[in-house]
Design a protein around this motif. Structure first.
Motif, mmCIF file in Angstrom:
data_model
loop_
_atom_site.group_PDB
_atom_site.id
_atom_site.type_symbol
_atom_site.label_atom_id
_atom_site.label_comp_id
_atom_site.label_asym_id
_atom_site.label_seq_id
_atom_site.Cartn_x
_atom_site.Cartn_y
_atom_site.Cartn_z
ATOM 1 N N VAL A 21 -10.223 -86.985 27.260
ATOM 2 C CA VAL A 21 -10.459 -85.278 26.002
ATOM 3 C C VAL A 21 -11.195 -86.407 24.686
ATOM 4 O O VAL A 21 -12.324 -85.027 24.440
ATOM 5 C CB VAL A 21 -8.722 -85.376 25.917
ATOM 6 C CG1 VAL A 21 -9.309 -84.229 24.491
ATOM 7 C CG2 VAL A 21 -8.230 -85.042 26.711
ATOM 8 N N LEU A 22 -11.528 -87.107 24.357
ATOM 9 C CA LEU A 22 -11.869 -87.722 23.323
ATOM 10 C C LEU A 22 -13.427 -88.315 24.254
ATOM 11 O O LEU A 22 -14.621 -88.523 23.413
ATOM 12 C CB LEU A 22 -11.529 -88.871 22.831
ATOM 13 C CG LEU A 22 -9.596 -87.843 22.018
ATOM 14 C CD1 LEU A 22 -9.080 -89.125 20.922
ATOM 15 C CD2 LEU A 22 -10.258 -87.334 21.182
ATOM 16 N N GLY A 23 -13.235 -89.411 25.291
ATOM 17 C CA GLY A 23 -14.148 -90.007 25.727
ATOM 18 C C GLY A 23 -14.971 -89.125 26.136
ATOM 19 O O GLY A 23 -16.553 -89.773 26.340
ATOM 20 N N ALA A 24 -14.583 -88.492 27.109
ATOM 21 C CA ALA A 24 -15.672 -87.590 27.994
ATOM 22 C C ALA A 24 -16.444 -86.468 28.441
ATOM 23 O O ALA A 24 -17.256 -85.650 28.786
ATOM 24 C CB ALA A 24 -14.624 -87.969 29.616
ATOM 25 N N GLY A 25 -15.949 -85.718 27.283
ATOM 26 C CA GLY A 25 -15.753 -84.457 27.119
ATOM 27 C C GLY A 25 -15.005 -82.808 27.288
ATOM 28 O O GLY A 25 -14.039 -83.890 28.258
ATOM 29 N N ALA A 26 -15.602 -82.325 28.093
ATOM 30 C CA ALA A 26 -14.682 -80.885 28.109
ATOM 31 C C ALA A 26 -16.252 -80.152 29.558
ATOM 32 O O ALA A 26 -15.294 -79.020 29.911
ATOM 33 C CB ALA A 26 -14.598 -80.292 26.952
ATOM 34 N N ALA A 27 -16.437 -80.553 29.866
ATOM 35 C CA ALA A 27 -17.912 -80.059 31.109
ATOM 36 C C ALA A 27 -17.417 -80.158 32.472
ATOM 37 O O ALA A 27 -17.143 -81.603 32.360
ATOM 38 C CB ALA A 27 -18.835 -80.381 30.437
ATOM 39 N N ALA A 28 -16.960 -79.421 32.465
ATOM 40 C CA ALA A 28 -16.124 -79.251 34.153
ATOM 41 C C ALA A 28 -17.624 -79.345 35.367
ATOM 42 O O ALA A 28 -17.833 -77.350 35.024
ATOM 43 C CB ALA A 28 -15.468 -78.233 34.810
ATOM 44 N N ARG A 29 -18.357 -80.137 35.644
ATOM 45 C CA ARG A 29 -19.551 -79.711 36.395
ATOM 46 C C ARG A 29 -19.112 -81.501 37.979
ATOM 47 O O ARG A 29 -18.770 -81.995 37.542
ATOM 48 C CB ARG A 29 -20.457 -80.041 36.176
ATOM 49 C CG ARG A 29 -20.028 -81.532 35.045
ATOM 50 C CD ARG A 29 -22.307 -81.877 34.412
ATOM 51 N NE ARG A 29 -21.993 -80.874 33.937
ATOM 52 C CZ ARG A 29 -22.507 -81.271 32.086
ATOM 53 N NH1 ARG A 29 -21.506 -82.048 31.606
ATOM 54 N NH2 ARG A 29 -23.496 -79.971 31.574
ATOM 55 N N ILE A 30 -19.746 -80.745 38.695
ATOM 56 C CA ILE A 30 -20.306 -82.391 39.917
ATOM 57 C C ILE A 30 -21.327 -82.475 39.437
ATOM 58 O O ILE A 30 -22.862 -82.119 39.576
ATOM 59 C CB ILE A 30 -19.840 -81.269 40.813
ATOM 60 C CG1 ILE A 30 -18.773 -80.796 41.051
ATOM 61 C CG2 ILE A 30 -20.382 -82.527 42.680
ATOM 62 C CD1 ILE A 30 -18.723 -79.907 42.584
ATOM 63 N N SER A 31 -21.428 -83.406 38.923
ATOM 64 C CA SER A 31 -23.147 -84.301 39.253
ATOM 65 C C SER A 31 -22.446 -86.395 39.419
ATOM 66 O O SER A 31 -21.263 -86.098 38.975
ATOM 67 C CB SER A 31 -23.438 -84.959 37.207
ATOM 68 O OG SER A 31 -24.538 -84.803 37.176
ATOM 69 N N GLY A 32 -23.876 -86.755 39.793
ATOM 70 C CA GLY A 32 -23.769 -88.348 39.984
ATOM 71 C C GLY A 32 -24.147 -89.174 38.936
ATOM 72 O O GLY A 32 -24.475 -90.252 38.597
ATOM 73 N N ASN A 33 -24.868 -88.255 38.117
ATOM 74 C CA ASN A 33 -25.198 -88.679 36.802
ATOM 75 C C ASN A 33 -23.766 -89.300 35.384
ATOM 76 O O ASN A 33 -23.227 -88.221 35.305
ATOM 77 C CB ASN A 33 -26.055 -87.537 36.222
ATOM 78 C CG ASN A 33 -26.905 -88.934 33.998
ATOM 79 O OD1 ASN A 33 -26.214 -90.092 34.559
ATOM 80 N ND2 ASN A 33 -27.283 -88.210 33.609
ATOM 81 N N PRO A 34 -23.510 -90.581 35.489
ATOM 82 C CA PRO A 34 -22.423 -91.518 34.520
ATOM 83 C C PRO A 34 -22.391 -91.575 33.470
ATOM 84 O O PRO A 34 -21.279 -91.206 32.443
ATOM 85 C CB PRO A 34 -22.379 -92.508 35.155
ATOM 86 C CG PRO A 34 -23.761 -93.190 35.587
ATOM 87 C CD PRO A 34 -24.291 -91.537 35.983
ATOM 88 N N PHE A 35 -24.251 -90.486 32.731
ATOM 89 C CA PHE A 35 -23.971 -90.372 31.097
ATOM 90 C C PHE A 35 -23.932 -89.018 30.652
ATOM 91 O O PHE A 35 -24.783 -89.349 29.765
ATOM 92 C CB PHE A 35 -25.092 -90.889 30.922
ATOM 93 C CG PHE A 35 -25.610 -92.691 31.361
ATOM 94 C CD1 PHE A 35 -24.813 -93.225 31.134
ATOM 95 C CD2 PHE A 35 -26.165 -93.027 32.550
ATOM 96 C CE1 PHE A 35 -24.885 -94.708 30.804
ATOM 97 C CE2 PHE A 35 -26.123 -94.356 32.691
ATOM 98 C CZ PHE A 35 -26.088 -95.203 31.640
ATOM 99 N N GLU A 36 -23.599 -88.119 31.574
ATOM 100 C CA GLU A 36 -23.689 -86.732 31.568
ATOM 101 C C GLU A 36 -21.341 -86.619 30.922
ATOM 102 O O GLU A 36 -21.124 -87.538 31.484
ATOM 103 C CB GLU A 36 -23.929 -85.625 32.646
ATOM 104 C CG GLU A 36 -24.608 -85.986 33.068
ATOM 105 C CD GLU A 36 -25.288 -84.530 33.861
ATOM 106 O OE1 GLU A 36 -24.246 -84.077 34.520
ATOM 107 O OE2 GLU A 36 -26.773 -84.809 33.878
ATOM 108 N N ALA A 37 -21.430 -85.590 30.344
ATOM 109 C CA ALA A 37 -20.094 -84.826 30.050
ATOM 110 C C ALA A 37 -19.390 -84.798 31.217
ATOM 111 O O ALA A 37 -19.843 -83.862 31.807
ATOM 112 C CB ALA A 37 -20.160 -84.568 28.636
ATOM 113 N N MET A 38 -18.100 -84.949 31.144
ATOM 114 C CA MET A 38 -17.440 -84.416 32.319
ATOM 115 C C MET A 38 -15.948 -84.147 32.283
ATOM 116 O O MET A 38 -15.857 -84.552 31.156
ATOM 117 C CB MET A 38 -17.461 -85.082 33.648
ATOM 118 C CG MET A 38 -18.928 -85.408 34.621
ATOM 119 S SD MET A 38 -19.047 -85.995 36.071
ATOM 120 C CE MET A 38 -20.544 -86.376 36.017
#
Length: 487
Positions: free
Chosen positions: A415-432
């Motif tokens: 909740v505090l570290g990864a963000g709240a974006a629900a997406r399918i992406s291979g980029n580990p530097f994006e919020a998920m």
């Protein structure tokens, strides 16, 4: 009568029963303990158990069932109010409980008498002011019917509480009388006490099992209700997560599942090598003095609350990664909340799980295997690589899978570290985001459990439960299959 007082009275009767049963048994034997079938303490324990166990069990059962019974009695009035105000019955019931608690607080603080709390109506001009003086806010949405139902709720709860006191004390007194009456010198008190303790142990084990069954059933029933309102195919195969309590929601689990597995994978990439290397060092290379300090220091990580890890991810790790990979560095990280942030911090949290379990497993490898390897001329590093680690491999795999289950179920770090974006992406530097984070968000606030947007939380929980259960079963299978090679 308050529950705490009732418990103290029952315990006092149990103490009286212990002393009375012991003295009566000794008196029947003429003061000679050798003429008794059992030790004198068994006679006292028998009476104390007959006083306390049935009474406390009845009290616990009563406390669990009483709210359901009281709510069921006033549910018809609540249903009428819910249909009239176009609100869910559960939300109206929550208002009833809130108002009832507010009335109790007002009576306790002296803002109104008990009779006034039972007879007043919302239309009374000074009701809201007097409750506000007691720190209780009714709110503008509280209707006369809600207040009447709250008063009925208080009255029924008070009646049930009085009846509970009578029943519990009657059971305790009956147990006291019966236990003292059977405290004769030839009574097999030891056998009775041991059978009673065995029954208590079985009850304790049954409570744990029944609790697990209850959790699973609560998930199953609500998940079935969710799939009656929302297509299962859309839930399992849709790549869009867009809940809307106004209707038109898209509730696909795949983006959440991807975020969960992606973050867990990065966490294991951090935790498994570091934890395994630490375990090998502690078990094979470290001196006794170093091990006595290093192992407890590593295990401290397991005792840190996850909210602290979440704050560490938000305030330290995220900004640090931004300096390297953000606009001030490479420029591939748009914000501090990302999969990499949560994965790194979660991996640090999982290190003691892998390290401690692997260390215990490596230490369990028989010393004879090490001696045989050294006798054949192998070095210490060769012995570790070719003998010890293969022998401990089933247990290490089990430790890794246990850490994976822990990572999949983590919430606060995500909740505090990864963000709240629900997406399918291979980029580990994006919020998920993950399944657990969305369970929290869907059940936060006044959730209407008749809508798929709230019930989806149970479907997500059931999916997570099945996933972690499969990991645990697989770990158990690996351990059992390969353990026999080294025993």
């Amino acid at each position: 009568m308050p529950s705490s007082w009732l418990i103290l009275i029952v315990l006092a009767l149990a103490v009286i029963g212990y002393v009375g049963g012991r003295q009566r048994a000794l008196a029947g034997a003429g003061g000679d303990a050798r003429r008794l079938h059992s030790l004198p303490s068994y006679y006292g324990t028998n009476v104390a158990m007959k006083v306390a166990v049935p009474a406390l069990l009845m009290m616990a059962l009563w406390l669990v069932l009483q709210p359901f019974a009281v709510e069921q009695m006033i549910r018809s009035d609540i249903a009428e109010e819910a249909s009239r105000s176009d609100r869910a019955t559960s939300l109206v019931m929550a208002d009833v409980r809130r108002v009832a608690n507010g009335l109790d607080v007002a009576v306790a603080r002296g803002s109104m008498t008990f009779d006034e709390a039972e007879t007043m109506r919302v239309e009374t001009s000074d009701v809201r002011a007097r409750l506000a003086d007691a720190g209780v806010a009714l709110g503008s949405d509280v209707t006369a019917q809600v207040l009447i139902s709250a008063q009925d709720y208080r009255a029924l709860s008070a009646t049930a509480g009085t009846l509970r006191t009578v029943v519990v004390l009657a059971l305790a007194l009956a147990g006291l009388i019966y236990g003292i009456a059977e405290s004769r010198k030839d009574f097999r008190a030891r056998n009775t006490v041991e059978q009673g303790i065995r029954a208590l142990l079985i009850l304790a084990a049954s409570i744990a099992i029944l609790t697990t069954i209850g959790i699973v059933l609560s998930l199953v029933f609500n998940t079935i209700e969710f799939f009656r309102l929302y297509p299962a195919s859309d839930f399992f195969f849709s790549t869009t997560w867009s809940p809307s309590f106004g209707g038109g929601s898209e509730l696909g689990i795949l983006p959440l599942l991807w975020g969960t597995l992606y973050i867990s994978f990065i966490a294991l990439l951090v935790a498994v090598p570091i934890g395994l290397f630490a375990a090998v060092y502690l078990s094979e290379y470290a001196t006794r003095q170093v091990r006595a300090v290093a192992k407890p220091a590593i295990e401290i990580l397991a005792g840190i609350p996850t909210i602290v890890y979440g704050l560490f991810a938000l305030l330290t790790v995220g900004p640090l990664l931004m300096k390297v990979f953000g606009d001030g560095g490479i420029g591939i990280m748009p914000a501090g909340t990302a999969v990499m942030t949560a994965g790194l911090v979660m991996g640090i949290m999982l290190i003691p799980f892998v390290s401690s379990l692997s260390d215990d497993i490596i230490n369990a490898v028989p010393q004879s295997l090490r001696d045989g390897s050294y006798g054949l001329g192998a070095t210490q590093s060769e012995t570790i690589k070719q003998v010890i680690l293969p022998a401990a491999l089933p247990g290490i795999v089990g430790a890794v899978l246990l850490a994976a289950s822990r990572a999949i179920g983590e919430t606060m770090i995500v909740v505090l570290g990864a963000g709240a974006a629900a997406r399918i992406s291979g980029n580990p530097f994006e919020a998920m985001t993950t399944v657990t984070a969305k369970i929290v968000s869907q059940l936060t606030g006044d959730a209407d459990f008749a809508s798929p947007e709230a019930l989806v939380a149970f479907a997500l929980g059931m999916t997570l439960f099945v996933l972690t259960l499969a990991l645990n079963v697989f770990a158990l299978y690996i351990v059992r299959k390969y353990r026999e090679q080294y025993e």
